[in-house]
Write an enzyme that holds these catalytic residues in place. Structure first.
Site, short mmCIF file in Angstrom:
data_model
loop_
_atom_site.label_atom_id
_atom_site.label_comp_id
_atom_site.label_asym_id
_atom_site.label_seq_id
_atom_site.Cartn_x
_atom_site.Cartn_y
_atom_site.Cartn_z
N LYS A 251 20.17 -3.94 14.26
CA LYS A 251 20.27 -4.34 12.85
C LYS A 251 20.02 -5.83 12.66
O LYS A 251 19.41 -6.23 11.66
CB LYS A 251 21.63 -3.95 12.28
CG LYS A 251 22.81 -4.74 12.79
CD LYS A 251 24.09 -4.32 12.09
CE LYS A 251 25.28 -5.05 12.65
NZ LYS A 251 25.25 -6.51 12.39
N THR A 252 20.48 -6.68 13.59
CA THR A 252 20.26 -8.12 13.44
C THR A 252 18.78 -8.44 13.49
O THR A 252 18.27 -9.28 12.73
CB THR A 252 21.01 -8.91 14.52
OG1 THR A 252 22.40 -8.56 14.48
CG2 THR A 252 20.87 -10.41 14.31
N ASP B 201 24.81 -8.43 5.65
CA ASP B 201 25.13 -7.84 6.94
C ASP B 201 26.55 -7.26 6.91
O ASP B 201 27.40 -7.73 6.15
CB ASP B 201 25.02 -8.90 8.03
CG ASP B 201 25.05 -8.33 9.44
OD1 ASP B 201 24.88 -7.10 9.59
OD2 ASP B 201 25.23 -9.11 10.39
N GLU B 202 26.81 -6.24 7.75
CA GLU B 202 28.15 -5.63 7.87
C GLU B 202 28.70 -5.25 6.50
O GLU B 202 29.86 -5.51 6.17
CB GLU B 202 29.12 -6.59 8.57
CG GLU B 202 28.67 -7.09 9.93
CD GLU B 202 28.76 -6.05 11.03
OE1 GLU B 202 29.08 -4.88 10.73
OE2 GLU B 202 28.49 -6.38 12.20
N GLN C 108 31.65 2.36 11.47
CA GLN C 108 32.27 1.22 12.15
C GLN C 108 33.14 0.40 11.19
O GLN C 108 33.42 -0.76 11.46
CB GLN C 108 31.20 0.32 12.77
CG GLN C 108 30.43 0.98 13.90
CD GLN C 108 29.53 0.00 14.64
OE1 GLN C 108 30.00 -0.84 15.42
NE2 GLN C 108 28.24 0.11 14.41
N ARG D 82 30.73 0.48 22.73
CA ARG D 82 30.61 -0.84 23.36
C ARG D 82 29.98 -0.72 24.75
O ARG D 82 29.52 -1.71 25.31
CB ARG D 82 31.98 -1.52 23.54
CG ARG D 82 32.77 -1.83 22.27
CD ARG D 82 31.98 -2.53 21.21
NE ARG D 82 31.40 -1.56 20.28
CZ ARG D 82 30.41 -1.82 19.45
NH1 ARG D 82 29.86 -3.00 19.42
NH2 ARG D 82 29.95 -0.89 18.63
#
Length: 710
Positions: free
Chosen positions: A34-35, A218-219, A249, A588
């Protein structure tokens, strides 16, 4: 435009990056890049001449993420990015207020209060208003003010229902007036003040709407009510709002995050324009299968399915330990083995649901000389509440310890102020005595503290070490202080874990005295956490792990009431949030994932038995590899519960032994060597359910109705 900019993007990433001038929701799964999509989108817009660098507003949730975004853009574009509006919500709101301080009603050089500064300001205000700080605990007042501001409310907007809430509103109003007089603003004020500025000042609002043709967030799943309102004010009819997030998330409801914002955004802006980034570039297939299967149990989600082109990889290893110490020992052995195979310690992480669980793990690592680092937190014996408890214990063995005296003489608060302590210190220095000796000859509240310590010393004289610590935590007022604090649950758990640490200490140590335990605590606190730059195992809560990734991940303490946490049963959608937390933990791991739980765990100095987490049962068996105790081979587990129930009579007796009544709210009451008894219903409809392990790996449940349990 650079020919290399769009290379190696998958079809969904490419579609997101090259979207025309329209709003869209980018549903980006864990490890889906995504970044890269966000930064490439910004560069594509600028390089293609679709917008100038000053026509973009990009919002992140951390300064670290904002810096990373700016660094990537600078590497891809030969422009000066300094003037771009890229930052956190609070950072951007501060920038807006600095630019338009007059319109916002602020001095040009207004100062920002951090959380501690805000609390001090509230205490000062309450003292000037002669408000009882025990009835209106300053931290609770601080939470009340911040929560209302995050909801976009001023004091005049808050509805008061009784005398208590009316007083809270009055404090809120007086606090805002004090901040205005002094020319300061707390963090929540930054966003609320900038929101109000844009809301009432139409020319200014239209100026920024005309300027920012593209807003990227973002987020997005972590936005709260006020943050979403702020974004909606800045997004005019000609603005393309590009929201990137993952509802699976969303784990910050306790901070005010509102997952409904994603569904609202899809309806209000995206109008069904949703792109799902489901290809994962982090984890192997078995890990993703486990994550997908688990999260599918949640009803309230937008829905996506992670996949990878990297192959299935290794199965997920599941270890059922006899005890928490056995669990920690197993993890240490596995960490050492992986390190010998060439995996850096820093590329391995131990995750736990609550901070208190780190104590057993830290002790095992310390004993095995494995360097570790607690990420985003303090080691167990360095935590504030533990230091307070240890200070009381130090006074029991050495009342002349001035450092311990100063730390706890007014904690919890006893009305002993700084001026009183100055006078006491002066008297002690003049007479060549310790603060304790001076306190014993003093009067008032200082003398009362000395009497309290002496009473604790007398009461614990013949107690075993764990009971001494338990008594100190209660009698000192520490337990009550943290029980009254909404955010004190973790600190209470840590204090309970200190009792467990003492129980373990007397099992292992030759000298079992309080002095020896205090020396052990000081040594374990002062050594072995690796320094910066050195290779070290990473320990952290699952919340702290969000956004990180590791070659190998250990998720520990997978037991009912621990993970999922017992509080989730009392909160709306609490279990779904816990499941999202487990989803974050699983995703993770890149290559190897361990899941562990313990049949018994020390709690408040006593052994308690627990059920394996329901999350283990929600994972597909084909991706799991149960490990035999103390060996690395994958074999069926036998959990060794040696208490089968033979008859209804035996169940009735078991019920009597628990001491609970049917109808009382009891979860997993302990009995004997591992039977778990649940009570459901009331009166004639009451049921008692007894659970135990069979020879395999499944929980069996025997339910009996109409039992007379007392």
């Amino acid at each position: 435009m650079s020919a290399h900019l769009l290379e190696n993007l998958n079809p969904e990433q490419l579609a997101a990056v090259t979207l025309p001038h329209e709003s869209a929701l980018i549903l980006a799964g864990a490890g889906s890049g995504k970044t890269r999509v966000l930064t490439t989108r910004m560069v594509w817009l600028i390089q293609g001449g679709k917008v100038s660098p000053h026509g973009i507003l990009a919002v992140t949730f951390t300064n670290k993420a904002a810096k990373e975004m700016m660094t990537r853009i600078s590497a891809m574009l030969p422009i000066n990015t300094r003037g771009m509006w890229v930052g956190t919500f609070h950072g951007l709101a501060n920038r807006l207020l600095r630019t338009h301080y007059r319109e916002a009603g602020l001095p040009q050089s207004f100062q920002i209060l951090d959380s501690q500064d805000q609390l001090s300001a509230i205490k000062r205000l309450m003292k000037s208003m002669n408000i009882d700080s025990e009835k209106y605990e300053p931290k609770k007042v601080q939470r009340f003010i911040s929560a209302n501001k995050e909801a976009g409310l001023r004091a005049r907007d808050v509805e008061a229902f009784d005398v208590y809430s009316t007083r809270l509103v009055e404090i809120f109003e007086a606090y805002d007036a004090q901040c205005q007089r002094e020319g300061v603003a707390d963090f929540t004020e930054l966003l609320l003040r900038s929101y109000e500025l844009l809301l009432r000042n139409e020319p200014l609002r239209e100026h920024y709407r005309d300027r920012f043709k593209h807003i990227l967030v973002d987020e997005f799943q972590d936005t709260n009510t006020l943050q979403y309102r702020w974004l909606k004010l800045l997004a005019g009819p000609g603005t393309a709002l590009f929201a990137v997030g993952d509802d699976d998330q969303s784990i910050y409801a306790f901070r005010g995050a509102n997952t409904a914002n994603m569904a609202d955004f899809e309806r209000e802006f995206a109008h069904g324009n949703v792109i799902k980034l489901e290809q994962n570039y982090r984890s192997h297939g078995h890990i993703l299968t486990a994550a997908n299967t688990l999260i599918a149990q949640n009803a309230h989600r937008l829905g996506k399915n992670l996949w990878t082109a990297e192959g299935e990889g290794e199965p997920i290893r599941v270890y059922g330990a006899y005890s928490d110490q056995d669990e920690a020992s197993f993890i240490v052995d596995e960490v050492k083995a992986l390190n010998r195979e060439g995996i850096n310690l820093s590329d391995m992480a131990l995750l736990y649901r609550s901070n208190a669980q780190s104590r057993v793990l830290e002790h095992a690592l310390f004993s095995a000389s494995v360097p570790y680092r607690v990420y985003g937190g303090l080691r167990f014996f360095e935590r504030l509440e533990i230091k307070h408890a240890l200070a009381y214990l130090r006074l029991l063995t050495n009342p002349e310890d001035d450092g311990a005296f100063i730390r706890v003489v007014n904690f919890p608060a006893r009305g002993i102020g700084a001026r009183t302590l100055e006078l006491l210190s002066a008297h002690a220095a003049q007479s060549g005595a310790s603060l304790w000796q001076a306190a014993c000859t003093a009067s008032g509240k200082v003398a009362g503290f000395a009497k309290l310590v002496e009473a604790i010393k007398q009461a614990t004289r013949d107690m075993p070490l764990p009971e001494v610590i338990d008594h100190v935590i209660e009698a000192s007022g520490l337990a009550d202080f943290y029980r009254a604090d909404k955010d004190g649950t973790d600190r209470l758990e840590n204090l309970n874990e200190l009792v467990n640490a003492a129980a373990l200490f007397i099992d292992e140590a030759e000298e079992k005295t309080l002095d020896s335990f205090l020396a052990h605590a000081a040594l374990e606190a002062g050594e072995h956490q690796a320094g910066v730059g050195l290779d070290a195992l990473q320990l952290m809560t699952v919340h702290a792990a969000k956004g990180l990734e590791f070659h190998a991940v250990f998720i520990t303490g997978l037991e009912e009431s621990l993970f999922p946490h017992e509080q989730s049963a009392n909160e709306e959608n609490g279990l779904e949030e816990e499941r999202r937390l487990m989803y974050v933990a699983i995703t993770r791991a890149r290559r190897r994932l361990y899941l562990s739980h313990a049949q018994s765990r020390m709690l408040h100095g006593q052994v308690r038995y627990g059920l394996p987490s329901r999350f283990l049962d929600e994972l597909p068996e084909q991706v799991l590899s149960p490990l035999n105790r103390r060996s690395g081979s994958a074999q069926p587990q036998s959990f060794g519960y040696a208490a089968p129930v033979a008859s209804i009579g035996a169940v009735r007796n078991a019920g009597n032994d628990t001491g609970y009544r049917v109808g009382q709210s009891v979860a997993h009451a302990k009995f004997g060597s591992g039977i778990i008894i649940d009570f459901e219903g009331r009166g004639a409809d009451a049921r008692v359910q007894v659970k135990f392990r069979d020879a395999g790996t499944k929980w069996l449940a025997l339910a009996y109705a109409n039992l007379s349990v007392v």
